[in-house]
Design an enzyme around this catalytic site. Structure first.
Site, PDB file in Angstrom:
ATOM      1  N   HIS A 191      -1.836   4.789   7.762  1.00  0.00           N
ATOM      2  CA  HIS A 191      -2.918   3.990   7.321  1.00  0.00           C
ATOM      3  C   HIS A 191      -3.358   2.845   8.150  1.00  0.00           C
ATOM      4  O   HIS A 191      -2.717   2.012   8.214  1.00  0.00           O
ATOM      5  CB  HIS A 191      -2.689   3.597   5.811  1.00  0.00           C
ATOM      6  CG  HIS A 191      -3.825   2.782   5.197  1.00  0.00           C
ATOM      7  ND1 HIS A 191      -4.956   3.145   5.259  1.00  0.00           N
ATOM      8  CD2 HIS A 191      -3.694   1.587   4.943  1.00  0.00           C
ATOM      9  CE1 HIS A 191      -5.983   2.028   4.597  1.00  0.00           C
ATOM     10  NE2 HIS A 191      -4.969   0.963   4.470  1.00  0.00           N
ATOM     11  N   HIS A 207     -12.729   0.709   3.511  1.00  0.00           N
ATOM     12  CA  HIS A 207     -11.539   0.084   3.541  1.00  0.00           C
ATOM     13  C   HIS A 207     -10.751   0.921   4.951  1.00  0.00           C
ATOM     14  O   HIS A 207     -10.459   0.043   5.814  1.00  0.00           O
ATOM     15  CB  HIS A 207     -10.437   0.534   2.449  1.00  0.00           C
ATOM     16  CG  HIS A 207      -9.135   0.339   2.405  1.00  0.00           C
ATOM     17  ND1 HIS A 207      -8.477   0.228   1.113  1.00  0.00           N
ATOM     18  CD2 HIS A 207      -8.222   0.009   3.282  1.00  0.00           C
ATOM     19  CE1 HIS A 207      -7.373  -0.312   1.575  1.00  0.00           C
ATOM     20  NE2 HIS A 207      -7.041  -0.392   2.809  1.00  0.00           N
ATOM     21  N   TYR A 263     -11.126  18.830  19.374  1.00  0.00           N
ATOM     22  CA  TYR A 263      -9.876  17.983  18.974  1.00  0.00           C
ATOM     23  C   TYR A 263      -9.674  17.440  17.648  1.00  0.00           C
ATOM     24  O   TYR A 263      -8.690  17.450  17.206  1.00  0.00           O
ATOM     25  CB  TYR A 263      -9.720  16.966  20.245  1.00  0.00           C
ATOM     26  CG  TYR A 263     -10.046  17.657  21.540  1.00  0.00           C
ATOM     27  CD1 TYR A 263      -9.115  18.570  22.119  1.00  0.00           C
ATOM     28  CD2 TYR A 263     -11.194  17.663  21.934  1.00  0.00           C
ATOM     29  CE1 TYR A 263      -9.464  19.246  23.206  1.00  0.00           C
ATOM     30  CE2 TYR A 263     -11.556  18.197  23.241  1.00  0.00           C
ATOM     31  CZ  TYR A 263     -10.479  19.163  23.905  1.00  0.00           C
ATOM     32  OH  TYR A 263     -10.861  19.735  24.872  1.00  0.00           O
ATOM     33  N   GLU A 320       0.888  -1.145  -0.093  1.00  0.00           N
ATOM     34  CA  GLU A 320       0.068   0.153   0.163  1.00  0.00           C
ATOM     35  C   GLU A 320       0.766   1.382   0.220  1.00  0.00           C
ATOM     36  O   GLU A 320       0.432   2.329   0.412  1.00  0.00           O
ATOM     37  CB  GLU A 320      -0.971  -0.057   1.167  1.00  0.00           C
ATOM     38  CG  GLU A 320      -1.996  -1.235   0.969  1.00  0.00           C
ATOM     39  CD  GLU A 320      -3.024  -1.139   2.188  1.00  0.00           C
ATOM     40  OE1 GLU A 320      -4.205  -1.329   1.761  1.00  0.00           O
ATOM     41  OE2 GLU A 320      -2.817  -0.935   3.160  1.00  0.00           O
ATOM     42  N   HIS A 325      -6.915   0.311   9.424  1.00  0.00           N
ATOM     43  CA  HIS A 325      -8.393  -0.334   9.077  1.00  0.00           C
ATOM     44  C   HIS A 325      -9.256  -0.389  10.427  1.00  0.00           C
ATOM     45  O   HIS A 325      -9.683  -1.118  10.829  1.00  0.00           O
ATOM     46  CB  HIS A 325      -8.228  -1.704   8.650  1.00  0.00           C
ATOM     47  CG  HIS A 325      -7.385  -2.005   7.546  1.00  0.00           C
ATOM     48  ND1 HIS A 325      -7.101  -3.135   7.087  1.00  0.00           N
ATOM     49  CD2 HIS A 325      -7.017  -1.011   6.399  1.00  0.00           C
ATOM     50  CE1 HIS A 325      -6.252  -3.140   5.735  1.00  0.00           C
ATOM     51  NE2 HIS A 325      -6.351  -1.930   5.559  1.00  0.00           N
TER      52      HIS A 325
HETATM   53 ZN   LIG Z   1      -5.404  -1.112   3.875  1.00  0.00          ZN
END
Ligand SMILES: [Zn+2]
Length: 210
Positions: free
Chosen positions: A92, A160, A119, A73, A94
């Protein structure tokens, strides 16, 4: 911060995210900008058990030059660095709550999580657009992320998960954590018509802390 210290910090912050359930299995990846390239978590690595010396090293053109092979990724991270010269790191995940919001069909695509707390606005900014769904690894995802990242510090990949940038590695990790908490609040409050921060309160935050 030199490269050795940045490798150690990345390993510690990734383990902290994993321990607190922001990442499971081999999900999620983290990168950080160096003066001579980038550090990137390796492919199929677990954020809870990184070896600082095996973290991938990429040159300024994102070619693999050291450590284990980088996450598949990596192009998501490249999209952010090329779109945002101010980005010093990209996270990144999930993570559950943010990904849940990314699966809702009826949210506002420009800003799926409204300004509930100061915040979230201070860490993530005025908006966090949704990038339409792409199959993992689809090269068409990179220009879509880059287009949204031009004027947003974070995006939410449909079905995702989030991709979050920050000026520093610590900033990016804190923003990803704040995003997950904001997603949790939003899901708790769905249907409750909560009071939102007003546009002028958001402007005031971004002027003061942005
Ligand atoms: Zn991912």
């Amino acid at each position: 911060m030199n490269e050795t210290a940045l490798r150690a910090l990345l390993t510690a912050l990734a383990a902290s995210l994993f321990t607190r359930g922001f990442s499971v299995g081999s999900a999620g990846n983290i990168s950080a900008r160096l003066p001579d390239g980038y550090l990137m978590t390796p492919t199929n690595s677990c954020l809870g058990r990184l070896d600082p010396e095996r973290i991938s090293k990429l040159d300024p053109d994102f070619r693999h030059i050291g450590g284990d092979a980088p996450s598949k990724e990596v192009f998501m991270h490249r999209a952010f660095y090329l779109a945002r010269p101010d980005a010093g790191a990209v996270v990144h995940l999930h993570s559950t709550m943010a990904t849940a919001v990314a699966c809702l069909p009826d949210v506002w695509a420009e800003n799926p999580i409204p300004p509930l707390t100061p915040y979230f606005v201070m860490r993530v900014g005025r908006k966090m657009p949704i990038v339409p769904y792409y199959r993992p690894g689809d090269p068409a995802m990179e220009p879509a992320i880059a287009a949204s990242a031009q004027d947003a510090r974070a995006v939410l990949l449909a079905n995702h998960g989030p991709v979050v940038s920050g000026k520093t590695l610590t900033d990016a990790v804190h923003a990803a954590e704040e995003l997950e908490e904001a997603a949790k609040l939003y899901l708790l409050l769905r249907g409750a018509a909560p009071r939102l921060l007003t546009p002028s309160q958001v402007d005031d935050l971004l002027t003061t802390f942005g």
